[in-house]
Design an enzyme around this catalytic site. Structure first.
Site, short mmCIF file in Angstrom:
data_model
loop_
_atom_site.label_atom_id
_atom_site.label_comp_id
_atom_site.label_asym_id
_atom_site.label_seq_id
_atom_site.Cartn_x
_atom_site.Cartn_y
_atom_site.Cartn_z
N ASP A 130 1.12 -1.11 0.03
CA ASP A 130 -0.03 -0.17 -0.05
C ASP A 130 0.87 1.03 -0.10
O ASP A 130 2.17 1.04 0.44
CB ASP A 130 -0.73 -0.07 1.19
CG ASP A 130 -1.68 1.20 1.36
OD1 ASP A 130 -2.33 1.88 0.44
OD2 ASP A 130 -1.76 1.82 2.61
N ASP A 151 -0.18 5.21 0.98
CA ASP A 151 -0.33 6.16 2.11
C ASP A 151 -0.36 5.48 3.27
O ASP A 151 -1.30 4.43 3.61
CB ASP A 151 -1.66 6.82 1.55
CG ASP A 151 -1.77 7.36 0.40
OD1 ASP A 151 -1.66 6.90 -0.58
OD2 ASP A 151 -1.53 8.79 0.28
#
Length: 403
Positions: free
Chosen positions: A139, A141
């Site tokens: 991922d 953020d």
């Protein structure tokens, strides 16, 4: 970054996930207690599965308990070398960190008005290497970078930082991200024509030489605006319009490949200085979050049998701008970046498995429920990132080749 900033006595990261004793993870993080690697302290990051079991008598606490290596059949153990980190590889001298959680407000501008590209059958992305053993699916953020939580103030609240300063830094970084996306990556043209992958419309590209092509005068933006050609209902433009769309994504791919290790050259001297200053301020506020993430990314990239893949809920073009501005281009070739804005992370994971195959081990690294759920659905180990100590533990696991 001085190691003393993470001392347990500082109180900033004083949790049960203490870096000085990575075995003491709390039960609340032990989502998958039965999936283990060579050290028991990493058990909580891996789900139960049908992977083959490899026994070892090594134990962390010296009790002599037996730990089980749970790996997929073709990958009996991680054999890639944990090469020494070269400080220049990811520009760590100016590698401040900041996360961006989807840029929700800005991404909402396009709402549901996006259509899927059709280039998957003729995807020119390189096939996976035959010796590939492990795919790390990241991922972006709040995992690799800190951004969204700066904008909301949640990072400042969690770590006792100055909220107005954190929000200001987040807003400045957001402005820089979209300025790069609009100025160099055609985001004004492509915002309503978002794709999951850079090659999704490549089948509409006729290979025309673009060295003298005028994107500003080819009529693409006006046609798209007037005809709503990128609606999620699947309405597509004519052959000529689709070719112009493909041209833009091809140019974005070229720019990314050219400047992935030198975004300052794309920004120009004045903006480059502002970018370096902002990155330094963000890295200082976030206590070198990005630097810690880059250490793990660097180890993975140094292994011939491992690869980093990025799946983010940010739209593709702003996501590419983030990757460039946070100096992540060396870790993520553009072919390994996927946007889940339209189809969700679970569908992105399906595409990744389809591309790299089932004869490799996947490890998902993230902070949110979306990637955790998608990992669970595909029976992939999940390494949760919720604090600096989680990043440090991940680096340790990679450095000692438990991952």
């Amino acid at each position: 970054m001085p190691g003393s900033s993470f001392a347990p006595s500082s109180g900033l990261y004083a949790t049960n996930n203490s870096v000085s004793n990575p075995a003491n993870y709390t039960a609340t993080q032990q989502d998958y207690p039965s999936y283990t690697f060579g050290q028991n302290q990493y058990a909580q990051y891996y789900p139960a599965s049908t992977y083959g079991t490899y026994m070892t008598s090594n134990s962390v606490d010296g009790s002599g308990t037996t730990a089980a290596y749970q790996l997929q059949d073709p990958a009996p153990a991680m054999t890639g070398q944990a090469a020494e980190l070269h400080q220049g590889e990811f520009e760590p001298v100016q590698s401040p960190s900041t996360p961006i959680k989807e840029l929700d407000e800005r991404a909402c501008r396009s709402g549901g008005s996006k259509s899927r590209g059709r280039g998957r059958k003729n995807n020119p992305s390189p096939p996976p290497d035959s010796d590939l053993e492990r795919v790390f699916v990241w991922d972006l953020d709040e995992t690799i970078i800190v951004f969204h939580s700066l904008l909301t103030g949640s990072y400042a609240q969690k770590y006792g930082k100055d909220p107005p300063m954190a929000v200001t830094l987040g807003l400045r970084m957001e402005e820089m991200i979209f300025n790069l996306a609009d100025t160099h990556l055609f985001f004004n043209d492509l915002e309503e024509c978002d794709q999951v992958h850079i090659d999704d419309v490549s089948s509409d590209d006729n290979g025309q030489d673009l060295s003298t092509y005028s994107f500003a005068t080819d009529g693409f933006h006006a046609a798209a605006t007037s005809a709503n050609l990128c609606l999620a209902t699947g309405v597509r433009g004519g052959v000529d319009w689709m070719r112009k769309l493909a041209f833009r994504y091809r140019r974005v791919k070229e720019l990314y490949s050219t400047y992935k290790n030198n975004v300052g050259g794309l920004l120009g001297p004045a903006k480059r200085d502002a970018w370096l200053q902002l990155r330094a301020e963000v890295e200082a506020l976030t206590d070198s979050w990005l630097t810690h993430a880059l250490k793990s990314l660097s180890i993975i990239s140094s292994r011939s049998n491992c690869v980093n893949v990025l799946v983010t809920t940010t739209q593709l073009i702003p996501a590419l701008a983030k990757v460039l501005l946070y100096s992540l281009g060396s870790a993520f070739p553009i072919e390994n970046i996927y946007s889940a804005t339209k189809i969700g992370k679970e569908s992105c994971f399906e595409r990744i498995v389809s591309r790299f195959g089932t004869n490799v081990t996947y490890v998902v690294v993230g902070d949110g429920r979306d990637e955790e759920h998608a990992a669970s659905q595909h029976n992939m180990p999940f390494w949760r990132i919720s604090s600096h100590s989680d990043l440090l533990a991940l680096h340790q696991a990679l450095e000692f080749e438990y991952l």
